[in-house]
Design a protein around this motif. Structure first.
Motif, PDB file in Angstrom:
ATOM      1  N   VAL A 165       0.854  -1.198   0.000  1.00 48.77           N
ATOM      2  CA  VAL A 165       0.000   0.000   0.000  1.00 48.77           C
ATOM      3  C   VAL A 165       0.889   1.247   0.000  1.00 48.77           C
ATOM      4  O   VAL A 165       2.005   1.205   0.504  1.00 48.77           O
ATOM      5  CB  VAL A 165      -0.946   0.049   1.233  1.00 48.77           C
ATOM      6  CG1 VAL A 165      -2.047  -0.954   1.121  1.00 48.77           C
ATOM      7  CG2 VAL A 165      -0.182  -0.140   2.514  1.00 48.77           C
TER       8      VAL A 165
ATOM      9  N   LEU B  47       2.515   4.825   0.950  1.00 49.00           N
ATOM     10  CA  LEU B  47       2.721   5.641   2.151  1.00 49.00           C
ATOM     11  C   LEU B  47       2.966   7.061   1.635  1.00 49.00           C
ATOM     12  O   LEU B  47       4.059   7.388   1.201  1.00 49.00           O
ATOM     13  CB  LEU B  47       3.929   5.119   2.928  1.00 49.00           C
ATOM     14  CG  LEU B  47       4.091   5.495   4.396  1.00 49.00           C
ATOM     15  CD1 LEU B  47       5.310   4.833   4.988  1.00 49.00           C
ATOM     16  CD2 LEU B  47       4.065   6.940   4.713  1.00 49.00           C
TER      17      LEU B  47
ATOM     18  N   TYR C  12      -5.725   6.150  10.921  1.00 49.63           N
ATOM     19  CA  TYR C  12      -4.414   5.540  11.143  1.00 49.63           C
ATOM     20  C   TYR C  12      -4.180   5.172  12.607  1.00 49.63           C
ATOM     21  O   TYR C  12      -3.865   4.011  12.919  1.00 49.63           O
ATOM     22  CB  TYR C  12      -3.304   6.437  10.580  1.00 49.63           C
ATOM     23  CG  TYR C  12      -1.923   6.008  11.022  1.00 49.63           C
ATOM     24  CD1 TYR C  12      -1.483   4.698  10.790  1.00 49.63           C
ATOM     25  CD2 TYR C  12      -1.069   6.876  11.690  1.00 49.63           C
ATOM     26  CE1 TYR C  12      -0.231   4.284  11.207  1.00 49.63           C
ATOM     27  CE2 TYR C  12       0.184   6.468  12.110  1.00 49.63           C
ATOM     28  CZ  TYR C  12       0.603   5.171  11.874  1.00 49.63           C
ATOM     29  OH  TYR C  12       1.834   4.754  12.295  1.00 49.63           O
TER      30      TYR C  12
ATOM     31  N   LEU D  18       0.189   0.652   9.496  1.00 53.21           N
ATOM     32  CA  LEU D  18      -0.149   0.937   8.098  1.00 53.21           C
ATOM     33  C   LEU D  18      -0.704   2.357   8.055  1.00 53.21           C
ATOM     34  O   LEU D  18      -1.783   2.614   8.579  1.00 53.21           O
ATOM     35  CB  LEU D  18      -1.230  -0.025   7.622  1.00 53.21           C
ATOM     36  CG  LEU D  18      -0.818  -1.288   6.892  1.00 53.21           C
ATOM     37  CD1 LEU D  18      -2.027  -2.103   6.551  1.00 53.21           C
ATOM     38  CD2 LEU D  18      -0.005  -0.984   5.651  1.00 53.21           C
ATOM     39  N   HIS D  19       0.041   3.253   7.410  1.00 49.89           N
ATOM     40  CA  HIS D  19      -0.334   4.667   7.498  1.00 49.89           C
ATOM     41  C   HIS D  19      -1.593   5.015   6.711  1.00 49.89           C
ATOM     42  O   HIS D  19      -2.290   5.960   7.049  1.00 49.89           O
ATOM     43  CB  HIS D  19       0.830   5.548   7.039  1.00 49.89           C
ATOM     44  CG  HIS D  19       1.986   5.505   7.988  1.00 49.89           C
ATOM     45  ND1 HIS D  19       2.859   4.445   8.031  1.00 49.89           N
ATOM     46  CD2 HIS D  19       2.380   6.358   8.957  1.00 49.89           C
ATOM     47  CE1 HIS D  19       3.758   4.664   8.968  1.00 49.89           C
ATOM     48  NE2 HIS D  19       3.490   5.817   9.558  1.00 49.89           N
ATOM     49  N   TYR D  20      -1.879   4.292   5.642  1.00 47.92           N
ATOM     50  CA  TYR D  20      -3.089   4.573   4.846  1.00 47.92           C
ATOM     51  C   TYR D  20      -3.899   3.290   4.654  1.00 47.92           C
ATOM     52  O   TYR D  20      -3.896   2.702   3.585  1.00 47.92           O
ATOM     53  CB  TYR D  20      -2.709   5.195   3.492  1.00 47.92           C
ATOM     54  CG  TYR D  20      -2.301   6.630   3.632  1.00 47.92           C
ATOM     55  CD1 TYR D  20      -3.230   7.646   3.531  1.00 47.92           C
ATOM     56  CD2 TYR D  20      -0.977   6.964   3.907  1.00 47.92           C
ATOM     57  CE1 TYR D  20      -2.861   8.973   3.701  1.00 47.92           C
ATOM     58  CE2 TYR D  20      -0.598   8.281   4.079  1.00 47.92           C
ATOM     59  CZ  TYR D  20      -1.544   9.282   3.974  1.00 47.92           C
ATOM     60  OH  TYR D  20      -1.181  10.586   4.137  1.00 47.92           O
TER      61      TYR D  20
ATOM     62  N   THR E 233      -6.962  -4.180   3.620  1.00 48.30           N
ATOM     63  CA  THR E 233      -5.721  -4.035   4.397  1.00 48.30           C
ATOM     64  C   THR E 233      -5.871  -4.717   5.764  1.00 48.30           C
ATOM     65  O   THR E 233      -5.006  -5.475   6.190  1.00 48.30           O
ATOM     66  CB  THR E 233      -5.379  -2.547   4.601  1.00 48.30           C
ATOM     67  OG1 THR E 233      -6.566  -1.862   4.959  1.00 48.30           O
ATOM     68  CG2 THR E 233      -4.803  -1.931   3.367  1.00 48.30           C
TER      69      THR E 233
ATOM     70  N   CYS F 194       3.576  -4.528   3.183  1.00 57.69           N
ATOM     71  CA  CYS F 194       4.620  -3.512   3.095  1.00 57.69           C
ATOM     72  C   CYS F 194       4.013  -2.205   2.607  1.00 57.69           C
ATOM     73  O   CYS F 194       2.883  -2.176   2.114  1.00 57.69           O
ATOM     74  CB  CYS F 194       5.739  -3.959   2.169  1.00 57.69           C
ATOM     75  SG  CYS F 194       5.256  -4.007   0.451  1.00 57.69           S
ATOM     76  N   GLU F 195       4.781  -1.132   2.797  1.00 53.20           N
ATOM     77  CA  GLU F 195       4.340   0.173   2.318  1.00 53.20           C
ATOM     78  C   GLU F 195       5.340   0.669   1.273  1.00 53.20           C
ATOM     79  O   GLU F 195       6.499   0.257   1.278  1.00 53.20           O
ATOM     80  CB  GLU F 195       4.270   1.167   3.475  1.00 53.20           C
ATOM     81  CG  GLU F 195       3.156   0.844   4.453  1.00 53.20           C
ATOM     82  CD  GLU F 195       3.077   1.843   5.597  1.00 53.20           C
ATOM     83  OE1 GLU F 195       2.010   2.406   5.808  1.00 53.20           O
ATOM     84  OE2 GLU F 195       4.100   2.057   6.271  1.00 53.20           O
TER      85      GLU F 195
ATOM     86  N   ALA G 129       8.935  -0.309   4.692  1.00 52.25           N
ATOM     87  CA  ALA G 129       8.560   0.659   3.652  1.00 52.25           C
ATOM     88  C   ALA G 129       9.626   0.668   2.563  1.00 52.25           C
ATOM     89  O   ALA G 129      10.825   0.717   2.866  1.00 52.25           O
ATOM     90  CB  ALA G 129       8.410   2.040   4.252  1.00 52.25           C
TER      91      ALA G 129
END
Lengths: 233, 413
Positions: free
Chosen positions: B146, B148, B164, B175-177, B209, B220-221, B271
């Protein structure tokens, strides 16, 4: 002379005692009917309460967007409302049976009238209940919407919506009950028409500028100002 | 196969003609022929270099087919690059229903073609974005990638203030988004999503997610530039957007309760790439109207809030409403309690869920105002620290939510 007085007294006593003796079985039957109906109503109410709680009736009702019903229920529980309604219906039937034990012809006529009127009564009750639920739901929605738009008269608007719905449904209920006849229709038409006319006049004349300014401020300018700087999504 | 059985016969024929594919990419935002032309024009020359030896199928909305006949023919002449028209709707961010339907379309077609990797490009169509998302899944064995996004301090506020920190505290993954519409998925995750329990034809009750986190898959981001601007398909009314986001989030929490109740703390997610630099901004924030809305809410919506909020939190909000703008500050603890109490109220259905969620808008605006006043002159690093403190508050107060979730009748002062 004394003999005649004694005879009259004897006859009247006999008549009263006979009348009372005739009434007594009916009275006992009435009391028994009430007692049995209270017993049946209690058992039925208890069973209904248990089964409704076991299927989580209150939560399910909220899920069907009928949470307004809980607000008018005793202890905010529609389960209690339903079980109490059934309880009193059974007692009412028991009372009618009890009354029928006194005089068959009189009660037959009364029963005919009561049962003939019952559907109207039921519809009226449903209308009032439903109207109350819808009124509260709409009023709350309007209030939340108005506050989110930062309108200063949100509470007034919400109150107006609530009472409009309640007045409308009450008029419908009274019509079903046959109370008031044309007076209710007339009063409702005057009241409803008056409110609409007053609003139209207020918006059209006195508050035209205020409403325009308010709507512009609350929607366009606010969106422009805040949306530029803050992005919520 | 049950999944491919649901495809239209023409689509199935098309899939048979193509045969197999390694990578299937969905471009739901290309609703017109022109936008599809532009996207294909950029992607097609770049992809062979970015992703060599991959058979790529581009899934696009069937509304965009007529005006791209030439491009389609050109694309069709290349054996490793195909276009696939399919019924798809544009995806608005946080509009989970449209993303869910488009994901289903992507995964159905991809499964029929035996694809190894699936990429949903819900908002952007750049080759760099596609490559960045696809590579970790294709080459590194990740199940979900996804983006970031780098973001300005006043961007994606619902995400920064609620989505978040809450998903991080609940699901234990940073997971930021979590609601991103640009995603790359492995065949394993696609299989999980298409399982009957994942419920085709059902409304989505959680995001892909969070589904991946619950399934213990590898996530992973990928660093991306700034989050795309809201599309025309997204609602402009804040309370509608907020109710939509919170509704999906809270429904997901209800569904995944067995999972998140066991989670403690949170873990970092790897990330890829490098973050885009965020410019330092010092513009003063105009928060007067937000505070005014909150104060009005405190006056008019107190009875509704009282059905969800605990008395102490309600008292804190009342106190806050009386503060002047220069000392207006909503403490993290109070904000977290508000969110947790609304989750509990949503679960217990204290009032209509729609009303409950929409009634939160003034409190959310109070949080935005407080946050804006706090970070308006802060550096990007200080903003990051501020966000981290909020996340920690969400994690620290999780036992409160757990306790009230398990024992709703317990005394809650």
């Amino acid at each position: 002379m004394w003999n005649q007085v004694q005879l009259a007294l004897n006859e009247s006593t006999t008549r009263v005692v006979t009348g009372f003796a005739k009434l007594l079985p009916g009275l006992v039957a009435f009391l028994v009917a009430i007692l049995i109906s209270v017993l049946i109503a209690s058992v039925l109410g208890f069973l209904l309460r248990r089964s409704l709680r076991s299927i989580n009736f209150d939560a399910k009702l909220s899920g069907w967007e009928l949470s307004g019903l809980s607000e008018i229920s005793p202890a905010r529980s529609p389960t209690l409302l339903v079980s109490r309604f059934v309880y009193w219906c059974v007692i009412l039937v028991g009372a009618l049976i009890g009354i029928a034990a006194f005089d068959a012809t009189l009660t037959e006529q009364m029963m005919m009238r009561v049962f003939g009127y019952f559907p109207n009564f039921l519809v009226a009750v449903i209308l009032v209940l439903l109207g109350n639920v819808i009124a509260r739901f709409l009023a709350r929605g309007v209030l939340i919407g108005a506050v989110n738009m930062n309108l200063s008269y949100g509470r007034l608007l919400s109150l107006g919506v609530k009472w409009l719905v309640i007045v409308l449904t009450s008029a419908m209920a009274l019509e079903h009950l046959g109370i008031g006849g044309k007076i209710v229709d007339l009063a409702f038409a005057i009241l409803f028409g008056g409110i609409v006319l007053a609003l139209a006049l207020a918006v059209g004349l006195g508050s035209k500028d205020l409403v325009t300014r308010s709507l512009e401020n609350q929607t366009i300018q606010r969106n422009e100002k805040t949306e530029e700087q803050f992005r919520h999504l | 196969m049950a999944v491919s059985d649901t495809m239209a016969p023409e689509a199935k024929e098309h899939a048979d003609r193509i045969g197999e594919a390694d990578l299937v990419v969905a471009l739901p935002s290309c609703q017109s022929g022109e936008s599809l032309d532009a996207a294909i024009g950029v992607l097609r020359p770049a992809l062979p270099d970015f992703l060599p030896n991959q058979r790529i199928v581009i899934l696009h909305p069937d509304t965009a087919t007529n005006s791209i006949e030439v491009t389609a023919e050109q694309a069709g002449s290349d054996a490793s690059f195909h276009l696939f028209p399919y019924q798809m709707s544009a995806v608005g961010r946080y509009q989970e229903q449209s993303l869910y339907e488009d994901l289903r379309s992507l995964l159905q077609v991809g499964k029929t073609l035996g694809a190894r990797t699936y990429v949903m490009m819900g908002s952007e169509t750049s080759p760099g974005g596609l490559r960045g998302l696809a590579e970790p899944v294709l080459n590194e064995g990740y199940d979900l990638a996804v983006p970031l996004y780098s973001h300005r301090k006043f961007d994606s506020l619902i995400n920064s203030g609620i989505v978040y920190p809450l998903t991080r505290a609940m699901y234990g993954a940073r997971l930021h988004y979590p609601m991103a519409t640009d995603l790359a998925l492995s065949a394993k995750l696609a299989q999980l999503f298409l399982q009957p329990a994942g419920a085709p034809a059902q409304n989505p009750s959680s995001w892909i997610t969070t589904k991946a986190v619950c399934a213990g898959l590898q996530l992973c981001e990928v660093y991306r530039d700034f989050a795309p601007a809201p599309s025309v398909f997204e609602p402009t009314d804040l309370s509608v957007s907020l109710a939509e986001v919170l509704g999906t989030l809270f429904a997901g929490l209800e569904r995944d309760a067995a999972f998140w109740q066991k989670v403690r703390g949170s873990r970092a997610i790897r990330a890829f790439g490098r973050p885009a630099p965020v410019p330092a901004e010092t513009a003063s924030a105009d928060v007067h109207e937000m505070i005014e809305t909150f104060q009005r809410g405190c006056k008019d919506l107190l009875e509704i809030w009282a059905m969800a909020l605990s008395p102490v939190t309600l008292l804190d909000l009342k106190r806050l409403s009386k503060l002047p703008v220069n000392s207006f500050h909503l403490a993290d603890g109070v904000w977290v309690h508000v969110i947790y109490d609304f989750i509990l109220g949503y679960r217990q259905r204290v009032i209509s869920r729609e009303h409950l969620l929409r009634s939160m808008t003034p409190i959310y605006l109070a949080w935005v105002a407080s946050y804006a006043l706090e970070v308006q002159n802060a550096s990007p690093a200080a903003v990051e620290n501020r966000a981290e403190r909020l996340c920690i508050a969400f994690e620290d107060l999780k036992p409160y939510l757990l306790s009230q979730w398990r024992w709703p009748d317990r005394f809650n002062p």
